[in-house]
Design a protein around this motif. Structure first.
Motif, PDB file in Angstrom:
ATOM      1  N   LEU A  90       3.787   7.394 -11.171  1.00 27.38           N
ATOM      2  CA  LEU A  90       4.693   7.099 -10.065  1.00 27.38           C
ATOM      3  C   LEU A  90       5.896   6.290 -10.539  1.00 27.38           C
ATOM      4  N   VAL A  91       5.655   5.390 -11.493  1.00 28.67           N
ATOM      5  CA  VAL A  91       6.780   4.615 -12.031  1.00 28.67           C
ATOM      6  C   VAL A  91       7.795   5.568 -12.661  1.00 28.67           C
ATOM      7  N   PRO A 146       7.042   2.894  -6.639  1.00 26.88           N
ATOM      8  CA  PRO A 146       5.734   3.253  -7.209  1.00 26.88           C
ATOM      9  C   PRO A 146       4.590   2.434  -6.641  1.00 26.88           C
ATOM     10  N   PHE A 157      -4.101   5.361  -3.308  1.00 25.29           N
ATOM     11  CA  PHE A 157      -5.456   4.829  -3.384  1.00 25.29           C
ATOM     12  C   PHE A 157      -6.129   4.771  -2.025  1.00 25.29           C
ATOM     13  N   LEU A 172      -7.581   7.429 -12.855  1.00 28.53           N
ATOM     14  CA  LEU A 172      -6.599   7.458 -11.769  1.00 28.53           C
ATOM     15  C   LEU A 172      -5.827   6.148 -11.696  1.00 28.53           C
ATOM     16  N   THR A 173      -6.553   5.036 -11.860  1.00 26.29           N
ATOM     17  CA  THR A 173      -5.913   3.739 -11.728  1.00 26.29           C
ATOM     18  C   THR A 173      -4.908   3.501 -12.844  1.00 26.29           C
ATOM     19  N   LEU A 218      -2.103   7.151 -12.298  1.00 27.60           N
ATOM     20  CA  LEU A 218      -1.302   7.321 -11.083  1.00 27.60           C
ATOM     21  C   LEU A 218      -0.104   6.386 -11.009  1.00 27.60           C
ATOM     22  N   PRO A 219      -0.339   5.055 -11.092  1.00 32.12           N
ATOM     23  CA  PRO A 219       0.824   4.165 -10.997  1.00 32.12           C
ATOM     24  C   PRO A 219       1.837   4.429 -12.112  1.00 32.12           C
ATOM     25  N   SER A 243       1.522   3.999  -4.748  1.00 38.81           N
ATOM     26  CA  SER A 243       0.155   3.775  -5.222  1.00 38.81           C
ATOM     27  C   SER A 243      -0.729   3.306  -4.076  1.00 38.81           C
ATOM     28  N   ALA A 269     -13.516   8.526 -13.275  1.00 40.49           N
ATOM     29  CA  ALA A 269     -12.443   9.149 -12.502  1.00 40.49           C
ATOM     30  C   ALA A 269     -11.518   8.067 -11.958  1.00 40.49           C
ATOM     31  N   MET A 270     -12.122   6.985 -11.447  1.00 40.91           N
ATOM     32  CA  MET A 270     -11.315   5.910 -10.879  1.00 40.91           C
ATOM     33  C   MET A 270     -10.488   5.223 -11.957  1.00 40.91           C
TER      34      MET A 270
END
Lengths: 631, 287, 154
Positions: free
Chosen positions: A557-558, B66, B74, A549-550, A553-554, B70, A545-546
């Motif tokens: 977001l970018v 971003p 997190f 997400l890692t 997610l970023p 992030s 999961a991590m």
């Protein structure tokens, strides 16, 4: 199959000596890389691998072949040492020769039932050598062309270069598959030779000095290995690596300590670290292949194999202490470094130290962690080395500070290096999963050295975060967001691009698919070694999961912020700056551009300060290790 | 992990910022009273946050937003997984990741102020991280549990068995929450030699995200303090409150230190209180 | 009350003040005057600030700096000119390098009188500026750009 895997690279290497650099040679190199990688993959997944078939065949004229090659190598080293008038390597090479000849009578009498082992660890190494190693050879094709364009005074010996690379790959295959210690020593010495030749590639003073330093220290390791073999043959009457764990502590103690010492030298643990730091003068593909993803792994590979003979014994604890000392001090020293290759070298040694700890204590959980440390480190670090090579050709410097703003000048490369660095320390990618497993193993264990090891782990991890984040920050700092992008990227050769791209891809896949690697390779290996371990399902799920997400997610977001950002503003410069680029305006219209340099904390973590301490402590521990078994 | 934990973790997502904002409001009020001032309204942090999100500021580069987002994401996820009952050590690495994102956002600006703030933040992170890891080691070792609920339900008087770790962890909270004397990476008060250091060039919503992350963080950090006192209901209430009050007191009665002092202090306390407290548990087994 | 009025964050720029007014600005933060009562926070970054406090007069060298700080603040924003110098150049008005009051360079919303200005007056100016901000935000919300109204001396 094993013969083919080992001999094909040797023959291909000899073949590569023939053509001059050019289209034909390049085609040959690509073909050889594909061929050996295909063989490695077929070997790992193909029918008949099954992880267990233990070969008992011999090489043609095995006894004479080993003797002949080893003596040839000794003669080569002696001639090289005499020609550059160096006493120490000369003496060591002669000692090595003497032991080889004197021991021949004893070692050759030993009957070996299984001379090759194929287990999960060997399969992992074969894959790393075949795929990661193959990609690095591919990369060197374009890199070395550009290298010679930049260094016009260095003699162009590219045919020799790739030939040695291929021979080296063959030797590595042999090394990781051999169960007969005589064979292993043979391949061990061939890798020492390859390392010596390649470090000295540029033929200038510095590389010659570094090459001989590497040679001397590795000869010490080789001699220890040879003595170990000799003692083992004479006292225990066996030369099988797999049999060592079953021997009584009394019989095997000295040879195991000797062979462990050889492993420590090869993986450049303290006090032997200087040879690897010196080896960074070699062209970057050499550092990537020999000095980070494969050859130095041979040392920890040997220790992991020795682990049954180390676990629960004083020798094992001392090996673990050497490992943790190296882990801690090298992580410290990396903070104060700004030479990118040296940072990578120190971090390599530091991570190898962690694997050494795993091997020394040898509980199933730690062996599992050691397995994954090898895998993730090989992939991520190779990627970083290749990235640094390309960056240094672009910026003309190995200084990390010169990589400032690489996100603008070489955006593609910066992204790849980001992936590599993330793999090295960001939770829960590769290395961190293994590090976490190591910590939990030591939390649960009951040995009195555990608090020491845990403390070192805590401090080492903390400093690791600092130097990697600092580097990432350097890559992305942008003084002028409006500057044209990709200016330095144009010169990158296709072979570099392909190798880096594929490695990054492999890195991400291996981070995300580590449970598969665990259940397919690592867990069967541990089962066959009668040390079953599997990570808890809940933790694997959490880690996965991590990971997702890692990654996601970023990235998400970018994308979102790109669509929403309408304009960019200039950074606040106390009201003194306007216009693109960050400037300080002084009196009388003087302008001074902002020049940023990272923190080094030289006073605390300087190599000049810590390396001598490390060498002293490492020497002390090694002497104690040998002392306790002899007394 | 079970469903009741899932509900708590989901509740944390919603209530976390409310609780965190309230903690921040109490902090500012108590700080003001300590200084003999009236101080802002209790809900001032919420007013501030609402205002920050109503502002519009262009970022300095394409990565700044971003990266800051992030950082928040997190920080939130760290708390979520803690309350879900995941392995704490694995999750704490995620907390580090959250910090790394903020530092990277500051580096990306290219501004000397953000950069020095980021450098200092990294050094402070390096100073407190060993202690955080050692704290978890101690909790795991003594309770034989690796998750929040397991440790909370163990009934072991952790504050009494692990006083060194408690003191050390409370100490790291000062650093982690960027309180004086370890507020060197940014400034909450009027000293502005680095402009705003770590958060320089982060205006409006971007600062709002950082603030929100800070609230989420403070909730689960006090949750971790709570673990030390979870053996007794009264202690469970008083313990974290006292720690919280002491941190504010220290914040108000000390002057900011240099990075050397921060690093030395963090590492010294981890070595003495942390490792010192752990060693007996490895020498003699469990008491 | 509007969001802006409840949390007016300040940035203070010392143009070429004699430091008299600056000391008084700092005095506003002390327990006696306690600017934080109104939600004020003094920040060093214009991007985080809502109200610009300026002390001292404008000269050739600090003019671009003042403009730059003002331009880096998000809209709507307000400017409070503190003291006689910020109003007209004060006793330095005839100096060879002094251009005069702040209003010559950026639009000023509130003038706080005094030499030096008293903390009570400064706080009053800040509160008035916060009110103006709220008004301006409402105007912006209706689709009109906030008009700069010259505030009278308080």
């Amino acid at each position: 199959m094993i013969q083919l895997l080992i001999f094909a690279p040797f023959l291909l290497g000899l073949l590569l000596l023939i053509p001059k650099p050019g289209l034909l040679a390049s085609a040959l190199v690509v073909g050889s890389v594909l061929l050996q990688a295909g063989l490695a993959i077929a070997f790992a997944v193909g029918p008949g691998s099954g992880f267990l078939p233990v070969g008992s065949f011999e090489l043609p004229f095995q006894e004479y072949l080993i003797l002949a090659v080893e003596l040839l190598l000794v003669v080569y080293f002696v001639i090289a040492a005499v020609r550059s008038r160096r006493l120490l390597p000369l003496v060591l090479a002669l000692v090595q020769g003497a032991i080889t000849i004197a021991g021949e009578g004893i070692t050759s009498k030993v009957e070996v039932a299984t001379s090759w082992t194929v287990d999960g660890l060997a399969v992992l190494m074969v894959l790393v050598i075949g795929i990661v190693g193959g990609l690095i050879v591919l990369y060197s094709l374009g890199y070395m062309r550009r290298f010679h364009e930049e260094h016009s005074r260095t003699p162009d010996r590219r045919s020799m270069f790739t030939a040695v690379f291929m021979i080296f790959l063959g030797a590595m295959y042999g090394l990781v598959l051999a169960n007969d210690l005589r064979l292993m020593l043979l391949f061990w010495e061939i890798t020492t030779w390859a390392s010596f030749v390649l470090i000295g590639y540029s033929k200038d003073k510095v590389s010659e000095k570094s090459a001989f330093l590497a040679l001397s220290l590795n000869l010490v390791g080789g001699i220890a290995f040879a003595i170990g073999n000799l003692l083992l043959a004479s006292t225990a009457g066996t030369l099988e690596l797999s049999a060592l764990g079953g021997l009584g502590a009394g019989v095997a103690a000295i040879p195991v300590a000797c062979i462990a010492l050889a492993g420590l030298v090869k993986s450049a643990q303290l006090p032997f670290t200087p040879w690897l730091l010196g080896a960074m003068v070699a062209p970057t593909p050499v550092s990537a292949l020999l000095h980070s993803s494969t050859m130095v792994k041979a040392g920890v590979f040997l220790l992991l194999r020795l682990s049954p003979a180390l676990a629960g014994r004083l020798t094992g604890d001392l090996v673990a202490l050497v490992g943790i000392l190296t882990f801690l001090l090298c992580a410290f020293m990396a903070v104060a470094q700004r030479n990118s290759k040296r940072v990578l070298a120190l971090s390599t040694v530091s991570n190898l130290g962690l694997i050494v700890v795993c091997a020394g204590i040898g509980t199933p959980q730690l062996l599992w962690a050691g397995f994954f440390l090898i895998l993730f480190h090989a992939v991520a670090k190779a990627l970083l080395f290749l990235g640094v090579g390309t960056a240094s050709l672009g910026t003309g410097s190995l200084d990390i500070e010169e990589m400032g703003g690489l996100i603008v000048t070489m955006p593609r490369l910066a992204l790849l290096m980001f992936i590599g660095i993330a793999g090295m320390f960001v939770a829960p990618f590769g290395m961190l999963i293994s590090k976490w497993t190591v910590m939990e193993a030591f939390i649960a264990g009951n040995s009195p050295i555990n608090p020491v090891i845990l403390a070192c782990l805590a401090w080492g991890s903390a400093t690791t975060v600092l130097f990697w984040t600092k580097w990432m920050g350097t890559l992305i700092r942008t003084a002028d967001p409006a500057a044209p992008t990709g200016l330095l990227e144009a010169g990158t050769s296709r072979s570099e691009g392909i190798a880096e791209g594929l490695l990054a891809f492999i890195a991400i896949v291996s981070f995300a698919a580590f449970p598969l690697a665990s259940s397919w390779i690592a867990e069967p290996w541990l089962r066959t070694a009668a040390l079953p371990f599997a990570p808890a399902a809940g933790n694997v799920a959490l880690a996965l999961a991590m990971v997702s997400l890692t990654v996601l997610l970023p990235a998400l977001l970018v994308v979102v912020s790109r669509s929403r950002t309408k304009a960019l503003s200039t950074a606040y410069m106390s009201g003194r700056s306007n216009g693109p680029g960050l400037l300080f305006k002084g009196s009388a219209g003087a302008e001074k551009a902002v020049a940023l340099r990272s923190v080094q904390l030289e006073g605390l973590f300087g190599e000049g300060k810590l390396l001598p301490i490390g060498i002293a402590l490492g020497t002390l521990l090694s002497i104690i290790m040998l002392g306790t078994v002899i007394v | 992990m079970n469903y009741s934990h899932l509900w708590i973790a989901l509740a944390y997502l919603v209530l976390g910022p409310l609780l965190g904002g309230l903690l921040s409001g109490i902090d500012r009020k108590v700080t003001a009273r300590m200084q003999g001032r009236m101080g802002p309204p209790l809900l001032q942090p919420f007013y501030d946050l609402r205002k920050l999100f109503s502002r519009r500021i262009d970022p300095v580069n394409a990565l700044q937003y971003p990266l800051v987002a992030s950082h928040l994401a997190f920080a939130v996820l760290t708390g979520f997984f803690i309350f879900l009952g995941g392995d704490l050590l694995l999750i704490i690495f995620m907390l580090t990741l959250s910090g790394v994102f903020l530092v990277l956002a500051a580096y990306s600006t290219g501004s000397p102020y953000g950069k020095i703030g980021a450098d200092r933040e990294l050094i402070v992170m390096m100073a407190y991280e060993p202690m955080v890891i050692l704290t978890l080691v101690g909790l795991f070792r003594v309770t034989k549990s690796y998750d929040f609920w397991g440790i909370a339900g163990s009934g072991v008087p952790l504050a009494l068995l692990l006083p060194g770790l408690l003191v050390g962890f409370a100490f790291t909270l000062i650093m982690k929450l960027r309180k004086s004397p370890f507020d060197l990476s940014t400034s909450h008060h009027a000293h502005q030699e680095l402009v705003k250091g770590l958060t320089a060039d982060m205006g409006g919503p971007m600062l709002g995200l950082v603030e929100l992350a800070h609230w989420y963080e403070s909730v689960y950090l006090y949750g971790l303090v709570f673990l030390f006192f979870s053996f007794n209901p009264l202690a469970a209430f008083l313990g974290p409150t006292v720690v919280y009050f002491l941190i504010i007191l220290i914040d108000n009665s000390t002057a900011r230190v240099k990075w050397e002092a921060a690093l030395t202090a963090g590492w010294a306390i981890a070595l003495v209180a942390g490792v010192g407290n752990l060693i007996p548990f490895y020498l003699r087994g469990l008491p | 009350m509007s969001t802006l009025e409840k949390s007016p964050w300040l940035i203070h720029y010392d143009a070429s003040s004699c430091n008299g007014c600056d000391i008084e600005v700092l005095a506003c933060l002390t327990p006696v005057y306690d600017a934080e009562r109104f939600g004020c926070i003094v920040t060093g970054d214009p991007k985080q600030a809502d109200i610009l406090l300026v002390t001292g007069s404008v000269n050739n060298l600090n003019e671009p700096v003042l403009k730059n700080i003002y331009e880096q603040m998000p809209e709507p924003r307000a400017v409070v000119a503190i003291g006689a110098c910020a109003y007209s150049g004060g006793v330095f008005a005839d100096c060879y390098n002094v251009k005069g009051g702040i209003a010559k360079v950026i639009p000023v919303d509130v003038f706080v009188p005094g030499c030096a200005a008293r903390p009570e007056a400064i706080l009053d100016g800040v509160v008035r500026a916060a009110g103006l901000l709220a008004e301006r935000r409402r105007a912006m919300g209706r689709g009109k750009r906030g008009t700069v109204t010259e505030g009278e001396a308080s």
